[in-house]
Design a protein around this motif. Sequence first.
Motif, short mmCIF file in Angstrom:
data_model
loop_
_atom_site.label_atom_id
_atom_site.label_comp_id
_atom_site.label_asym_id
_atom_site.label_seq_id
_atom_site.Cartn_x
_atom_site.Cartn_y
_atom_site.Cartn_z
N GLU A 34 44.16 49.25 40.03
CA GLU A 34 43.45 50.13 39.09
C GLU A 34 42.62 51.20 39.78
O GLU A 34 42.47 52.30 39.26
CB GLU A 34 42.55 49.27 38.20
CG GLU A 34 43.34 48.31 37.31
CD GLU A 34 42.42 47.34 36.58
OE1 GLU A 34 41.20 47.61 36.49
OE2 GLU A 34 42.92 46.32 36.09
N ARG A 35 42.07 50.90 40.95
CA ARG A 35 41.18 51.87 41.63
C ARG A 35 41.43 51.83 43.13
O ARG A 35 40.57 51.43 43.92
CB ARG A 35 39.71 51.56 41.34
CG ARG A 35 39.30 51.73 39.88
CD ARG A 35 37.84 51.31 39.70
NE ARG A 35 37.62 49.92 40.02
CZ ARG A 35 37.88 48.91 39.21
NH1 ARG A 35 38.38 49.14 38.00
NH2 ARG A 35 37.66 47.66 39.59
N PRO A 36 42.62 52.26 43.54
CA PRO A 36 42.93 52.19 44.98
C PRO A 36 42.05 53.10 45.82
O PRO A 36 41.95 52.89 47.04
CB PRO A 36 44.41 52.63 45.03
CG PRO A 36 44.62 53.43 43.78
CD PRO A 36 43.72 52.80 42.74
N ASN A 37 41.42 54.08 45.23
CA ASN A 37 40.52 54.96 45.98
C ASN A 37 39.06 54.57 45.81
O ASN A 37 38.17 55.33 46.20
CB ASN A 37 40.72 56.42 45.55
CG ASN A 37 42.11 56.92 45.87
OD1 ASN A 37 42.65 56.64 46.94
ND2 ASN A 37 42.71 57.65 44.94
N GLY A 38 38.82 53.43 45.22
CA GLY A 38 37.45 52.98 45.00
C GLY A 38 36.77 52.55 46.29
O GLY A 38 37.41 52.43 47.34
N LEU A 39 35.49 52.32 46.19
CA LEU A 39 34.67 51.92 47.34
C LEU A 39 34.94 50.46 47.69
O LEU A 39 34.83 49.58 46.84
CB LEU A 39 33.20 52.12 47.01
CG LEU A 39 32.17 51.74 48.08
CD1 LEU A 39 32.32 52.63 49.29
CD2 LEU A 39 30.76 51.83 47.51
N ILE A 40 35.31 50.23 48.94
CA ILE A 40 35.49 48.86 49.41
C ILE A 40 34.11 48.32 49.78
O ILE A 40 33.52 48.72 50.78
CB ILE A 40 36.44 48.81 50.63
CG1 ILE A 40 37.82 49.34 50.22
CG2 ILE A 40 36.55 47.38 51.17
CD1 ILE A 40 38.79 49.48 51.38
N ASP A 41 33.60 47.47 48.95
CA ASP A 41 32.23 46.99 49.09
C ASP A 41 32.20 45.69 49.89
O ASP A 41 32.48 44.62 49.36
CB ASP A 41 31.60 46.80 47.70
CG ASP A 41 30.10 46.55 47.79
OD1 ASP A 41 29.43 46.57 46.75
OD2 ASP A 41 29.59 46.31 48.92
N LEU A 42 31.83 45.81 51.16
CA LEU A 42 31.70 44.65 52.03
C LEU A 42 30.24 44.31 52.28
O LEU A 42 29.91 43.60 53.23
CB LEU A 42 32.41 44.92 53.37
CG LEU A 42 33.90 45.27 53.28
CD1 LEU A 42 34.46 45.58 54.66
CD2 LEU A 42 34.67 44.12 52.64
N SER A 43 29.36 44.83 51.40
CA SER A 43 27.92 44.64 51.65
C SER A 43 27.43 43.26 51.28
O SER A 43 26.39 42.82 51.74
CB SER A 43 27.13 45.70 50.87
OG SER A 43 27.33 45.52 49.48
#
Lengths: 319, 97
Positions: free
Chosen positions: A39-48
Motif C-alpha cells: 500500500e505504501r512502498p514509498n512510506g517511511l521505514i520506521d525503525l525507531s
Amino acid sequence: MFFNVPFQPSHRALDAAHRDLACELHQKFRGRSRYHAVERPNGLIDLSGATNSLMSDWFDRYTAAQPSLNASQLMDCPSPSGSEDLLNAAAGFFNDFFHPSHSVSPSEILAGNGATTLLDLLLWASCDRGDAVLVMTPTFSMPDMNLRADITTIPVSTAHISDPFDPSAVSDLIRALDAATDGAARRRGVRCRALFICNPAALQGRCYTLKTLAELAAWCSRREMHLIANEVYALSAFGPGSQNRAMASVSDPGQHAPSTTGFTSILSLPYVGGRPPQNVHCLYSLSKDFGMKGLRMGFLVTRNSSIHAAALKARYDLR
Amino acid sequence: MFATGLLCQRDLLAGYLVKYRQRLTSAYLTAGGALRRLEIPFALAYAGLFIFVDLSQWLKYFPEQEDDLWSPTPELRLCEWLINHGVFLNPGQVSDK
C-alpha cells in the motif's frame, strides 16, 4: 470571560514537554506515512521503536481460533493487581521461562498497562520525591522518571568499558556506579535509591550474566538501593546454538566477538539469608517478545511484600 | 482474558519461541550481513530486536548550524536527513542523556 481562553498546562507539564527528545522526534514526524510493502512502498521505514512483527502470521492463526468475547468479560472489574486467573497464568509463565531460584507465586505479581506504567508505580512506591535512579548508558530512550514519580535520572556511562556485559567488567561497572552515586550526593544533593537496568540490554542486545547480576544486586544492597530489571526482551535471546553461527556469519574477522551468554533473569538470583532477594524487582510485558504492544499487558514481579502492597494501594486509587 | 489464555498454554508458547528465535536469528543475519557489506560498524548482539550501529563517520557531512533551533547537533541533522530519505533511526543522543 475565561470560557474561550484555554488554560495553560501546569509548569511541570510544560517542563516535561521539552525533556524527551525521542518523543519530540516522533511527534514531529508522526504525520509521515509509514512503509507498507503493497500500500505504501514509498512510506517511511520506521525503525525507531523495537517493533516485533516477525510472528504476525502465528498470531493471525492464534487469534482466529479464539472464542468470541462475551459482555461479562468486558464489564467485570478485576482486582487492581490483575485477575486471579491472570496472575496464576503469569506465575506459571515466569516459572517455566524465567527459571527463578524460587518459584514465583501469584501474590508476588502485579499486572498493569505495560512495563512503563508499572515502572512508574514501582518508583512511586519505592522512592521518595527528589530521589534519584541510576541508569547505565547507552540505553534505549528512557521513560521520563520525573514525570509523575518526581525522580531524578542519573545516567552512568559505560562507554569507557570495552564490554560492560562481560563478567570480568563488573568491577568497572561498580566503580562507575559508585562515582555516579557519590557525585549525585555531593554535587546535586540527591540520594540514589535505585539502579535500573535492562536485561537483555536495549541497544546493545546483550544479556548480563548471573555473576554480574549478583554483583550488582550485592552492590545495591550495600548502597541501600533497589535493583530494577526491565526484562521485556527476556525471550528474544538467540538460541544457544544459533548464537555462534550468527556471530560467525556477521563478525568482522578483525573484530573481537564478545562472550556469548543466554538470558538469565534477575529472578534467578540465589537466596540470601534463606529468602529470595527482597529489593530486586523484575518488569516484563508482552509488547516485545510477543509483539503485542496494543494489548498493554505488563507485569511487575517483586518478593518485597511491602512494596507490592504500596504499589497495589496506589493502583487501586488510580483505577 | 486474552493474556490469561495465552500465558496458560505454555507448550504452545514453547513452540512459538522456537519459531520466533529462528526468525529473529535469520533477521539478525540479514541485517548484520548487509551492514558488513556496506562497511557500517555495529555492535554484535545476541538478543533483542535492534542493532546498535555507528554512523559517526557520516557526521562530517552535517556540520553544526547554530541558527537551526530544531536540529542543533550534527547527529540530529543526520537523523532528519535519514528520515527525509525514508528511514527513521533513533539517534544516539536519545540513548545517552
